[in-house]
Design a protein around this motif. Structure first.
Motif, PDB file in Angstrom:
ATOM      1  N   LEU A 222       0.834  -1.203   0.000  1.00 15.00           N
ATOM      2  CA  LEU A 222       0.000   0.000   0.000  1.00 15.00           C
ATOM      3  C   LEU A 222       0.870   1.254   0.000  1.00 15.00           C
ATOM      4  O   LEU A 222       0.535   2.247  -0.663  1.00 15.00           O
ATOM      5  CB  LEU A 222      -0.919  -0.005   1.222  1.00 15.00           C
ATOM      6  CG  LEU A 222      -2.082   0.990   1.207  1.00 15.00           C
ATOM      7  CD1 LEU A 222      -2.994   0.737   0.019  1.00 15.00           C
ATOM      8  CD2 LEU A 222      -2.872   0.898   2.505  1.00 15.00           C
ATOM      9  N   ALA A 223       1.990   1.212   0.731  1.00 11.22           N
ATOM     10  CA  ALA A 223       2.914   2.347   0.736  1.00 11.22           C
ATOM     11  C   ALA A 223       3.540   2.549  -0.645  1.00 11.22           C
ATOM     12  O   ALA A 223       3.624   3.683  -1.149  1.00 11.22           O
ATOM     13  CB  ALA A 223       3.994   2.133   1.788  1.00 11.22           C
ATOM     14  N   PHE A 224       3.981   1.454  -1.278  1.00  7.36           N
ATOM     15  CA  PHE A 224       4.504   1.549  -2.645  1.00  7.36           C
ATOM     16  C   PHE A 224       3.423   2.089  -3.589  1.00  7.36           C
ATOM     17  O   PHE A 224       3.706   2.921  -4.467  1.00  7.36           O
ATOM     18  CB  PHE A 224       4.965   0.172  -3.132  1.00  7.36           C
ATOM     19  CG  PHE A 224       6.388  -0.158  -2.783  1.00  7.36           C
ATOM     20  CD1 PHE A 224       7.437   0.274  -3.578  1.00  7.36           C
ATOM     21  CD2 PHE A 224       6.691  -0.906  -1.655  1.00  7.36           C
ATOM     22  CE1 PHE A 224       8.752  -0.025  -3.263  1.00  7.36           C
ATOM     23  CE2 PHE A 224       7.999  -1.211  -1.321  1.00  7.36           C
ATOM     24  CZ  PHE A 224       9.035  -0.774  -2.129  1.00  7.36           C
ATOM     25  N   GLY A 225       2.197   1.605  -3.410  1.00 14.65           N
ATOM     26  CA  GLY A 225       1.114   2.038  -4.269  1.00 14.65           C
ATOM     27  C   GLY A 225       0.782   3.510  -4.094  1.00 14.65           C
ATOM     28  O   GLY A 225       0.538   4.221  -5.075  1.00 14.65           O
ATOM     29  N   PHE A 226       0.767   3.963  -2.849  1.00 15.30           N
ATOM     30  CA  PHE A 226       0.462   5.370  -2.600  1.00 15.30           C
ATOM     31  C   PHE A 226       1.549   6.258  -3.203  1.00 15.30           C
ATOM     32  O   PHE A 226       1.255   7.292  -3.815  1.00 15.30           O
ATOM     33  CB  PHE A 226       0.342   5.619  -1.096  1.00 15.30           C
ATOM     34  CG  PHE A 226      -0.319   6.913  -0.751  1.00 15.30           C
ATOM     35  CD1 PHE A 226      -1.690   7.040  -0.823  1.00 15.30           C
ATOM     36  CD2 PHE A 226       0.429   8.004  -0.345  1.00 15.30           C
ATOM     37  CE1 PHE A 226      -2.315   8.242  -0.509  1.00 15.30           C
ATOM     38  CE2 PHE A 226      -0.180   9.204  -0.033  1.00 15.30           C
ATOM     39  CZ  PHE A 226      -1.561   9.322  -0.111  1.00 15.30           C
ATOM     40  N   GLY A 227       2.809   5.836  -3.035  1.00 14.80           N
ATOM     41  CA  GLY A 227       3.896   6.605  -3.636  1.00 14.80           C
ATOM     42  C   GLY A 227       3.823   6.609  -5.152  1.00 14.80           C
ATOM     43  O   GLY A 227       4.039   7.642  -5.799  1.00 14.80           O
ATOM     44  N   GLY A 228       3.494   5.458  -5.738  1.00 12.51           N
ATOM     45  CA  GLY A 228       3.371   5.388  -7.191  1.00 12.51           C
ATOM     46  C   GLY A 228       2.222   6.215  -7.718  1.00 12.51           C
ATOM     47  O   GLY A 228       2.340   6.865  -8.764  1.00 12.51           O
ATOM     48  N   ALA A 229       1.091   6.197  -6.999  1.00 15.99           N
ATOM     49  CA  ALA A 229      -0.061   6.983  -7.427  1.00 15.99           C
ATOM     50  C   ALA A 229       0.223   8.476  -7.337  1.00 15.99           C
ATOM     51  O   ALA A 229      -0.151   9.251  -8.226  1.00 15.99           O
ATOM     52  CB  ALA A 229      -1.280   6.627  -6.574  1.00 15.99           C
ATOM     53  N   MET A 230       0.885   8.906  -6.260  1.00 14.01           N
ATOM     54  CA  MET A 230       1.233  10.324  -6.123  1.00 14.01           C
ATOM     55  C   MET A 230       2.204  10.754  -7.213  1.00 14.01           C
ATOM     56  O   MET A 230       2.090  11.856  -7.763  1.00 14.01           O
ATOM     57  CB  MET A 230       1.836  10.580  -4.740  1.00 14.01           C
ATOM     58  CG  MET A 230       0.850  10.488  -3.598  1.00 14.01           C
ATOM     59  SD  MET A 230       1.627  10.850  -2.001  1.00 14.01           S
ATOM     60  CE  MET A 230       2.156  12.542  -2.268  1.00 14.01           C
ATOM     61  N   ALA A 231       3.159   9.866  -7.542  1.00 17.43           N
ATOM     62  CA  ALA A 231       4.102  10.196  -8.612  1.00 17.43           C
ATOM     63  C   ALA A 231       3.392  10.272  -9.959  1.00 17.43           C
ATOM     64  O   ALA A 231       3.685  11.141 -10.786  1.00 17.43           O
ATOM     65  CB  ALA A 231       5.222   9.158  -8.655  1.00 17.43           C
ATOM     66  N   ALA A 232       2.436   9.378 -10.192  1.00 17.76           N
ATOM     67  CA  ALA A 232       1.737   9.346 -11.481  1.00 17.76           C
ATOM     68  C   ALA A 232       0.882  10.585 -11.713  1.00 17.76           C
ATOM     69  O   ALA A 232       0.643  10.969 -12.864  1.00 17.76           O
ATOM     70  CB  ALA A 232       0.864   8.091 -11.562  1.00 17.76           C
ATOM     71  N   ARG A 233       0.403  11.215 -10.645  1.00 16.54           N
ATOM     72  CA  ARG A 233      -0.418  12.417 -10.790  1.00 16.54           C
ATOM     73  C   ARG A 233       0.361  13.694 -10.482  1.00 16.54           C
ATOM     74  O   ARG A 233      -0.231  14.771 -10.356  1.00 16.54           O
ATOM     75  CB  ARG A 233      -1.658  12.322  -9.891  1.00 16.54           C
ATOM     76  CG  ARG A 233      -1.369  12.377  -8.412  1.00 16.54           C
ATOM     77  CD  ARG A 233      -2.628  12.126  -7.591  1.00 16.54           C
ATOM     78  NE  ARG A 233      -3.681  13.047  -7.916  1.00 16.54           N
ATOM     79  CZ  ARG A 233      -3.834  14.255  -7.357  1.00 16.54           C
ATOM     80  NH1 ARG A 233      -2.945  14.680  -6.466  1.00 16.54           N
ATOM     81  NH2 ARG A 233      -4.847  15.019  -7.682  1.00 16.54           N
TER      82      ARG A 233
END
Length: 293
Positions: free
Chosen positions: A48-59
């Motif tokens: 979930l931490a990796f996902g949150f970081g990836g989502a923030m980077a993607a936007r």
């Protein structure tokens, strides 16, 4: 182990099974269920931490971060999971040893890559050759957790990215009209409301993660699949006091029941979380609750 198990050949059927199911290997099989639960307990928040970081980077507004985030999501989602599970463990292990080799053995004058062999100095080995067995097992488990987190983090990033975009833009504009900065609106408006949109996808991802835990067997971790296959195979009287035929179907039937019960319990918990999150929300679930009242 029971005291009457000293001579298995003289035991009755009940006592034979009582002795058989309390041997050291059987206890290791029972303990391996805890290994699976521990993997899930660590991997879920890490992914979930990796996902949150990836989502923030993607936007992100910064183009390099946006490319990095979307590239991470697309790269992992576009390649079969088994490739990453087999690749990451080897790649991460060699990367860690290469870094240690550069720091601890600067005078090394031989190539690290020698054909298909990867050779570093003994001080750079992870773990060290004289390390206890539990250190080797812990290191292998840590690599497995990191691999699971990286792979499933990409799927979580895709879910969270979509959930962030699902939050009505008007709410963000209202927050900015009230004087909130972009960061404050993200933290106070977007993040709290995105979970109701993200939970269905994260629920499916949790189920997939549960079903992916048998891949620990491929990563060299002694999990429930490893022990079920090892203990369920035909036991030769020359090598054990408790010989038996091919019992793998019974061991894997036990795994089937375990996974079915665990996924059912997960469904109940996730349904309750979803009901709580949608309460009062302008969503299909929230509207259904209002009509029910």
């Amino acid at each position: 182990m029971f005291s009457f198990c000293t001579d298995p050949e003289t035991l009755g059927t009940f006592r034979w099974f009582a002795c058989y199911f309390t041997t050291g290997k059987q206890v290791a099989f029972y303990t391996s269920f805890g290994t699976v639960l521990l993997l899930l307990a660590i991997t879920a928040p890490a992914a979930l931490a990796f996902g949150f970081g990836g989502a923030m980077a993607a936007r992100s507004r910064a183009l390099p971060l946006r490319i990095l985030g979307k590239g991470y999501i697309a790269l992992v989602r576009g390649v079969p999971d088994i490739v990453y599970f087999l690749f990451f463990v080897i790649a991460l292990d060699q990367a860690f040893e290469w870094l240690r080799h550069k720091v601890l053995c600067p005078d090394w004058d031989q190539p690290i890559r020698q054909g298909a062999d990867f050779i570093v100095c003994s001080a750079a080995k992870l773990p060290l050759g004289n390390a206890p067995q539990w250190v080797h097992e812990t290191y292998g488990f840590a690599l497995a957790v990191l691999t699971f987190a990286i792979v499933f983090g990409a799927f979580a990033a895709n879910v969270l990215f979509g959930a962030m975009r699902a939050v009505p833009r008007g709410q963000m504009e209202t927050a900015e009209a009230y004087g909130m900065t972009r960061r404050q609106a993200f933290r106070r408006i977007l993040v709290p409301q995105m979970w109701v949109y993200a939970l269905p996808g994260l629920s499916n991802l949790w189920m997939v993660l549960i079903k992916a835990t048998p891949l620990l067997f491929l990563l060299g971790v002694e999990d429930i699949v490893y022990w079920a296959r090892s203990l369920g195979g035909t036991a030769n009287p020359r090598f054990t006091d408790y010989p038996h035929g091919d019992w793998r179907v019974w061991y894997f039937l036990a795994l089937l029941i375990f996974y079915l019960l665990f996924t059912k319990a997960s469904e109940v918990v996730l349904e309750r979380i979803m009901t709580r999150l949608t309460h009062g929300q302008a969503t299909t679930g929230g509207e259904a609750q209002r009509k029910a009242v």
